[in-house]
Design an enzyme around this catalytic site. Structure first.
Site, mmCIF file in Angstrom:
data_model
loop_
_atom_site.group_PDB
_atom_site.id
_atom_site.type_symbol
_atom_site.label_atom_id
_atom_site.label_comp_id
_atom_site.label_asym_id
_atom_site.label_seq_id
_atom_site.Cartn_x
_atom_site.Cartn_y
_atom_site.Cartn_z
ATOM 1 N N SER A 1 -5.080 11.552 -11.010
ATOM 2 C CA SER A 1 -5.375 10.630 -9.910
ATOM 3 C C SER A 1 -6.741 10.864 -9.272
ATOM 4 O O SER A 1 -7.251 9.999 -8.581
ATOM 5 C CB SER A 1 -4.264 10.667 -8.868
ATOM 6 O OG SER A 1 -3.891 11.989 -8.618
ATOM 7 N N TYR B 1 -2.636 6.928 -4.553
ATOM 8 C CA TYR B 1 -2.009 7.863 -5.496
ATOM 9 C C TYR B 1 -0.989 7.240 -6.448
ATOM 10 O O TYR B 1 -1.022 7.492 -7.642
ATOM 11 C CB TYR B 1 -1.323 8.985 -4.706
ATOM 12 C CG TYR B 1 -0.536 9.957 -5.559
ATOM 13 C CD1 TYR B 1 -1.181 10.909 -6.337
ATOM 14 C CD2 TYR B 1 0.858 9.909 -5.609
ATOM 15 C CE1 TYR B 1 -0.476 11.795 -7.130
ATOM 16 C CE2 TYR B 1 1.579 10.794 -6.395
ATOM 17 C CZ TYR B 1 0.911 11.743 -7.155
ATOM 18 O OH TYR B 1 1.618 12.603 -7.931
ATOM 19 N N ASP C 1 -9.990 15.333 -5.430
ATOM 20 C CA ASP C 1 -8.545 15.109 -5.545
ATOM 21 C C ASP C 1 -8.155 13.931 -4.647
ATOM 22 O O ASP C 1 -8.890 13.586 -3.715
ATOM 23 C CB ASP C 1 -7.765 16.369 -5.153
ATOM 24 C CG ASP C 1 -6.405 16.422 -5.841
ATOM 25 O OD1 ASP C 1 -6.006 15.419 -6.466
ATOM 26 O OD2 ASP C 1 -5.737 17.466 -5.751
ATOM 27 N N CYS D 1 -0.204 -0.463 5.864
ATOM 28 C CA CYS D 1 0.316 0.684 6.616
ATOM 29 C C CYS D 1 -0.507 1.903 6.203
ATOM 30 O O CYS D 1 -0.703 2.138 5.009
ATOM 31 C CB CYS D 1 1.787 0.923 6.255
ATOM 32 S SG CYS D 1 2.444 2.486 6.921
ATOM 33 N N CYS E 1 10.071 4.488 -6.263
ATOM 34 C CA CYS E 1 10.836 4.087 -7.434
ATOM 35 C C CYS E 1 10.061 2.976 -8.111
ATOM 36 O O CYS E 1 9.165 2.377 -7.526
ATOM 37 C CB CYS E 1 12.210 3.536 -7.049
ATOM 38 S SG CYS E 1 13.266 4.746 -6.255
ATOM 39 N N CYS F 1 6.450 9.915 5.703
ATOM 40 C CA CYS F 1 6.692 8.497 5.421
ATOM 41 C C CYS F 1 8.179 8.203 5.589
ATOM 42 O O CYS F 1 9.018 8.967 5.108
ATOM 43 C CB CYS F 1 6.281 8.165 3.992
ATOM 44 S SG CYS F 1 6.593 6.435 3.590
ATOM 45 N N ASN G 1 13.307 -0.656 -4.387
ATOM 46 C CA ASN G 1 12.228 0.295 -4.133
ATOM 47 C C ASN G 1 11.903 0.221 -2.647
ATOM 48 O O ASN G 1 11.535 -0.851 -2.159
ATOM 49 C CB ASN G 1 11.010 -0.093 -4.987
ATOM 50 C CG ASN G 1 9.778 0.754 -4.685
ATOM 51 O OD1 ASN G 1 8.660 0.326 -4.932
ATOM 52 N ND2 ASN G 1 9.957 1.944 -4.156
ATOM 53 N N GLY G 2 12.055 1.345 -1.958
ATOM 54 C CA GLY G 2 11.764 1.350 -0.525
ATOM 55 C C GLY G 2 12.737 2.248 0.199
ATOM 56 O O GLY G 2 13.422 3.073 -0.410
ATOM 57 N N GLY H 1 8.920 7.326 -11.028
ATOM 58 C CA GLY H 1 10.160 8.066 -10.824
ATOM 59 C C GLY H 1 10.638 8.668 -12.122
ATOM 60 O O GLY H 1 10.641 7.991 -13.154
#
Ligand code: SF4
Length: 463
Positions: free
Chosen positions: A294, A253, A356, A443, A2, A393, A102-103, A28
């Site tokens: 990307s 990304y 990519d 992470c 988000c 994730c 966000n999370g 988003g």
């Protein structure tokens, strides 16, 4: 994933919020919302769809305020429709409060059950609601934390909330006369602070400050709780963590290439990822073709390091959103063909290295290889500037379940054969780690299976 945005102390804060959240649209596309305060009360707009389409000029008439928070959503937890769109608004003993998040919390279901067993009602199916519900459940001041007199009523409640939730959260609370910017102690998701004179801004990425011609001031630090009101800014660190876990996928990304997040310029990291892959790669080819958008920046790094020309062999139609974010496979399939076309003028008879950012399910790569072949490419060498995605994730990115990840089902040769390329190579995990500043603070669990936090909710864990 988000995007969140906040502004405090601005004439027409609602308009700052509109433009700021528009700059984060890539994070988003399901829904958008803005909460605004005129320092007396809080009003809210929430709509499904893209910012420019969903929020009309008329919506902002009479929607005036001096501070505002905003959100663009795609669902990682809870139903994807507009019902769970943010900001969420709650009524507390401290008055109205709005929150954007966000999370992803890894103990949402267990906490929710605990509260429901005590008779609490929930109105949404999103973990963000806990940040409102728990505000009324207790108070806590961690040892050694000295509170400013202005914060003695509010912060013990907020610290109680933070003592109960676990997982990834960058969030903004909007009270009628103050704003709080908070990042979880491991710092999974980005949150930055900008300013224009006495106006303070908060955003998931620095690109939201550029559109407002604001100065990027600094990042909200992992574990920081920052309070801003008319009396100034006060910073607290109630909960410390020895380990940080900033999401490396943001740099691979999600974030825009011109953004600054996690102490890194995204553009520099992505270019370096391409260079490092070029050093690890022995292939002979004629041209380098990025998968837009990307793949573009790493392809620049790859082509410069290899001394091969960069050509636009795939052209993007800019009127379509990103395929990763569509909720079903059928929609993702159509969107690949809608958004990309091949460019026979540069591809015919060429040995092509295709760059990519990541390979998740393999279906997009398969379509791209087919497209390049139909346009006359002689050889297609698929190059991915991140390692194989091997784990889902749990911290706020909408990756598929473990079974849907192609690298969990097939070996390298089988994936190559599935996508139809002449060769396939990924950037090594060591390569990805060496592309960022301070790799130990990141992470990379979806690439390494080394999860930085135990996931408590079984419903998440079985993914
Ligand atoms: S598991 Fe992957 S996507 Fe999720 S926070 Fe870690 S690096 Fe980011």
């Amino acid at each position: 994933m988000c995007g969140i945005f906040g502004v405090f102390n601005a004439e027409h804060a609602e308009r700052y919020a509109f433009y700021g959240i528009y700059a984060l649209q890539h994070r988003g596309q399901e829904s958008v919302g803005i909460a605004v305060s005129d320092f007396e009360s809080i009003k809210l707009i929430r709509k499904a769809g893209l910012v420019l389409e969903a929020i009309r000029k008329e919506d902002l008439n009479g929607f005036f305020g001096y501070s505002a928070i905003a959100h663009v959503r795609y669902s990682t937890a809870g139903d994807p429709g507009a019902t769970n769109s943010q900001p969420l608004l709650g009524e507390t003993s401290l008055g109205k409060v709005a929150v954007v998040h966000n999370g992803n919390l890894v103990n949402y279901l267990s906490l929710r059950k605990e509260l429901e067993d005590k008779g609490k009602r929930f109105f949404y199916t999103s973990d963000t609601e806990l940040f409102l519900t728990l505000l009324e459940e207790g108070e806590f001041i961690p040892e050694g934390v000295e509170l400013h007199p202005l914060d003695r009523e509010l912060l013990p409640k907020v610290f109680y909330v933070l003592s109960r939730v676990r997982g990834a959260y960058s969030l903004l609370y909007l009270f009628k006369d103050k704003m709080l910017a908070i990042r979880d102690p491991m710092g999974f998701r980005p949150l930055l602070m900008g300013r224009i004179k006495d106006t303070f801004l908060f955003a998931s990425e620095s690109c939201a400050f550029d559109i407002l011609q604001a100065e990027l001031w600094r990042e909200i630090k992992p574990g920081e709780v920052l309070v801003v009101d008319k009396q100034g800014i006060r910073s607290y660190f109630p909960f410390k963590s020895n380990k940080k876990a900033m999401c490396i996928f943001e740099l691979v990304y999600f974030s825009k290439p011109e953004s600054f997040v996690f102490d890194n310029w995204v553009y520099r990291v992505r270019k370096r990822m391409g260079e490092l892959l070029a050093y690890e790669d022995q292939v002979s080819a004629d041209i380098v073709v990025p998968v837009p958008d990307s793949g573009l920046v790493p392809a620049i790094g790859y082509s410069q390091a290899k001394g091969l020309p960069l050509e636009l062999g795939l052209i993007r139609n800019h009127y379509v959103g990103r395929s990763f974010i569509e909720p079903t496979q059928e929609l993702r399939d159509i969107k690949v063909l809608m958004k990309l076309n091949s460019n026979r003028a540069v591809l015919e008879g060429k040995r092509v290295v295709v760059i990519d950012d990541s390979l998740v399910r393999g279906t997009t790569s398969k379509k791209i290889v087919g497209m390049l072949k139909r346009a006359g490419a002689k050889e297609i060498h698929m190059r991915i500037v991140s390692p194989p995605v091997v784990g889902p994730c749990y911290f706020g990115i909408d990756t598929p379940t473990r079974d849907e990840l192609i690298a969990n089902r097939m070996n390298l040769e089988d994936i190559r054969s599935f996508i139809g390329a002449d060769s396939l190579k990924y950037l090594s995990l060591e390569g990805l780690r060496s592309a960022v500043e301070n790799p130990q603070d990141f992470c990379d669990a979806c690439f390494s299976n080394l999860y930085p936090l135990e996931v408590e909710d079984t419903a998440l864990r079985i993914r």
